[in-house]
Write an enzyme that holds these catalytic residues in place. Structure first.
Site, PDB file in Angstrom:
ATOM      1  N   HIS A 475     -70.812-116.923  22.614  1.00 42.79           N
ATOM      2  CA  HIS A 475     -70.943-116.339  23.944  1.00 42.79           C
ATOM      3  C   HIS A 475     -72.319-116.638  24.539  1.00 42.79           C
ATOM      4  CE1 HIS A 475     -70.198-112.942  26.896  1.00 42.79           C
ATOM      5  NE2 HIS A 475     -71.522-113.035  26.948  1.00 42.79           N
ATOM      6  N   GLU A 476     -73.362-116.317  23.796  1.00 43.71           N
ATOM      7  CA  GLU A 476     -74.713-116.519  24.319  1.00 43.71           C
ATOM      8  C   GLU A 476     -75.017-117.999  24.517  1.00 43.71           C
ATOM      9  OE1 GLU A 476     -76.173-114.104  25.558  1.00 43.71           O
ATOM     10  OE2 GLU A 476     -74.964-112.531  24.626  1.00 43.71           O
ATOM     11  N   HIS A 479     -73.856-119.048  27.933  1.00 40.86           N
ATOM     12  CA  HIS A 479     -74.857-118.750  28.962  1.00 40.86           C
ATOM     13  C   HIS A 479     -75.957-119.802  28.958  1.00 40.86           C
ATOM     14  CE1 HIS A 479     -73.490-114.930  30.472  1.00 40.86           C
ATOM     15  NE2 HIS A 479     -73.634-114.287  29.325  1.00 40.86           N
ATOM     16  N   HIS A 482     -75.077-122.997  30.611  1.00 38.29           N
ATOM     17  CA  HIS A 482     -75.043-122.839  32.066  1.00 38.29           C
ATOM     18  C   HIS A 482     -76.421-123.133  32.657  1.00 38.29           C
ATOM     19  CE1 HIS A 482     -73.197-120.167  35.504  1.00 38.29           C
ATOM     20  NE2 HIS A 482     -73.219-121.449  35.802  1.00 38.29           N
TER      21      HIS A 482
END
Length: 691
Positions: A475-476, A479, A482
């Site tokens: 998940h991290e 980010h 991105h």
């Protein structure tokens, strides 16, 4: 005189030089320089304004301040100590006031508006049109059109909010660190996994507690210590003590957030009304995908309704299961029994135990597999930097570089995965330097970081993660991609600087690869034998994925509903601040697992809502909205191949590289070919039969 390291733009940061005594002079200098630039823009003759000396100059004015303050905030999150905290808190009001004043500067606003409304301003297209429109909207939403007295009050509100929310965050951290439970009777540890016992014993030893002859086990409220007790400990009293410690965080002296929450809510409400909105939710959501508080709340209530029958059934099943196992009459579980009996039911139903997966998730293999997966899907080459080549803030931190297949240095990042008392809880991503395309046609690399509080290594063994911790790592990293893959030449529109209810799409979509056999085989290997997860274990894991999914969904609904109710009905809740917790508890009671005693909402330890002037306030629903986006977007990978490089390239092209350069709804449509479908999430959660 040597440059203050907090002001240095060096890509390789010398963390050891960033000492607390240098914070005040650095931030004062950055504030002075930024203000001088803004004053220069505000003093321009109106007939001389152009794009470069207004909008672009404003964009550049705060670059060094953002970098310096970003380092301060980051260090306070990962290496908190009294001198650092004191220095940050001393400068926080000045920094907050400075940023609050930018859109409230009448002369600056007059020049920006003059250029935006000019023929030259109207002629811009593409990213520059987006930048002008977003800046004008930012200023208007922040109160640029207000009269002087109201603008001054907004500045005061922002400064007060910054200080109150910082104190809220510190209280949560300090209360968490202050609590411990010492056990000196090994029989009380029955059921707790060995890795958790070992960690608890080492924790005690680190505090000088116990001896080889008379060992002591120390449990804390940090997640890797708390969760194994709540899920596995046979000693109900041990679970009760941990539960009571957890729910008390932030609601007792000397780390009491109870007086802070009403003040934060009142200031947010006043801010919204000054800006012409009925409440903070409408103010915050005006330019997000939801549009307003009512639509966000409708979305959440609709999810609650769709999950309601399954939620009730799951709770009744658990009560019946406990009664059957114990021979006691069926009734409400204790609040500290839910996780314990849920795990027993899951084991019986699926013959599956999460702990059985740990040996297959050594941290080093998980990271290597994540990088290999990123290579296959997105064409990335990720390498660790040699130890000692670059400074880090703690010896557990590792540094990496990311290149594309053509050898372009896209960015670098730090990773810091294990808990420390000086480090705040949870997992998060952040960035320090934004690079991207330059005016001369070159590209500079980005710099970011990912952090967590995962299970640490023990007794010479690697850190063995739970499957949920693996999802968190992925998940991290989403980010992070991105930010690092951003190709936006306007830095403030790069990467994660997107609408809040779009920001979780790149992170949450990555979790899907943690459930696919083909991708798991890249990294889910036994730390001793190297064998992949056995097929029967994999099938049980997948079968158990949606175990109590209605409860998991409704728990997130609870947080989002509480958030939206507090920020849409603020005046009603503040009419009697002394009963605020009781009333919000009653209003979300239908989303809480029925227990005796009843559970407590996380009002006073809800960092997402109250550790930042805005943060996730009125926006927590975005986690569920992003799940809709990610479930639907991953559907394309399922259709075309989860390692399909063309699909991955499209995701980079339309999502990861675009930042806020276009409307997020348009970006999603460009990738998926249509608007998002909520049924994709319901099907994945097992709450709706697939077509």
């Amino acid at each position: 005189m040597a440059e203050n390291p907090f002001l240095s733009t060096d890509f390789d940061i010398r963390w050891s030089a960033h000492t607390p005594d240098l914070i005040e002079p650095a931030i004062q200098q950055a504030l002075t320089d930024a203000q001088a630039t803004i004053d220069g823009i505000a003093a321009l003759p109106l007939e001389e304004v152009n794009y470069a000396n207004t909008f672009l100059a404003l964009e550049e004015s705060t670059e060094i301040l953002n970098l310096a303050w970003g380092k301060v905030s980051h260090l306070q999150s990962v290496a908190d100590e009294p001198a650092l905290r004191e220095a940050q808190n001393k400068m926080l009001p000045e920094v907050s006031t400075f940023f609050a004043r930018i859109p409230l500067n009448p002369a600056l606003w007059e020049r920006l508006r003059a250029y935006a409304e000019s023929d030259a301003g109207q002629a811009h297209t593409g990213i520059h049109r987006r930048f002008i429109d977003e800046t004008v909207a930012d200023f208007r939403q922040a109160g640029a059109d207000l009269p002087d007295a109201q603008r001054q009050r907004l500045e005061e509100i922002q400064s007060e909010l910054a200080q109150l929310t910082q104190k809220y965050s510190e209280n949560v951290l300090d209360a968490t660190n202050a609590w411990q439970l010492l056990v000196d009777d090994v029989s009380r540890l029955a059921g707790i996994p060995q890795h958790a016992r070992d960690t608890a014993r080492r924790s005690a030893e680190s505090k000088g507690l116990g001896s080889p002859e008379k060992p002591v086990w120390r449990f804390t409220l940090h997640h890797p210590s708390l969760e194994p007790v709540m899920v596995y400990a046979e000693d109900a009293e041990l679970r009760r003590q941990m539960w009571e410690g957890s729910v008390a965080v932030g609601s007792a002296e000397p780390h009491d957030n109870r007086p802070l929450v009403p003040k934060i809510l009142a200031l947010r409400h006043e801010e919204a009304q000054l800006l012409g909105q009925p409440h903070f939710a409408d103010h915050v959501l005006a330019r997000r995908m939801a549009g307003n508080g009512r639509q966000a709340l409708d979305f959440i209530v609709d999810l609650q309704t769709k999950a309601a029958d399954a939620f009730a059934q799951e709770n009744a099943e658990l009560e019946a299961f406990k009664a059957a196992q114990t021979g006691e009459p069926q009734g409400r579980l204790k609040a500290w029994e839910v996780s314990y009996w849920a795990e027993k039911l899951r084991r019986e139903r699926y013959a599956f135990d999460d702990e059985s997966l740990r040996p297959y998730f050594p941290m080093n293999r998980v990271i290597d597999g994540l990088f290999e997966l990123s290579s296959r899907i997105f064409g990335l080459v990720i390498k660790a930097r040699p130890a000692g080549e670059v400074e880090v803030w703690h010896d557990e931190v590792k540094a990496y570089t990311i290149h594309d297949r053509d050898g372009r240095h896209l960015g670098s990042f730090y990773a810091d995965w294990h808990p420390r008392e000086s480090k705040r809880g949870g997992a998060w991503m952040g960035y320090l330097i934004t690079g991207g395309p330059q005016p001369d046609g070159s590209r500079k690399p980005h710099l970011g970081y990912i952090l967590g509080n995962m299970t640490p290594p023990a007794d010479g063994k690697p850190a063995l993660l739970t499957h949920r911790e693996v999802e968190t790592v992925f998940h991290e990293f989403g980010h992070l991609l991105h930010h690092l893959l951003g190709e936006v030449e306007i830095k403030s529109l790069n990467g994660v600087n997107v609408a809040w209810d779009f920001v979780e799409l790149p992170s949450q979509i990555m979790e899907n690869w943690c459930w696919e056999r083909e991708s798991l085989d890249l990294f889910a290997r036994h730390h001793e034998t190297g064998e992949p997860i056995p097929e029967d274990m994999f099938q049980k894991m997948v079968a158990a994925r949606n175990f109590r999914s209605a409860c998991a969904t409704t728990r997130q609904v609870q947080f989002a509903k509480m958030d939206l109710l507090l920020h849409t009905n603020t005046e009603a809740y503040l009419a009697d601040a002394a009963t605020l917790e009781q009333r919000i508890t009653a209003d979300v009671a239908d989303t809480m697992v029925p227990t005796e005693p009843a559970g407590r909402p996380i009002l006073y330890r809800f960092g997402h809502l109250f550790s930042d002037p805005t943060g996730y306030a009125a926006g927590y629903y975005s986690y569920k909205w992003a799940e809709v986006l990610d479930a639907d977007a991953f559907g394309r990978f399922k259709e075309e191949g989860i390692f399909n490089p063309d699909t991955g390239a499209d995701f980079v092209r339309h999502i990861l590289s675009k930042g806020n350069s276009e409307d997020p709804a348009a970006l999603f449509r460009a990738f998926r070919g249509r608007d998002p479908d909520v049924n994709a999430l319901l099907e994945r959660c097992g709450l709706r039969a697939s077509a």
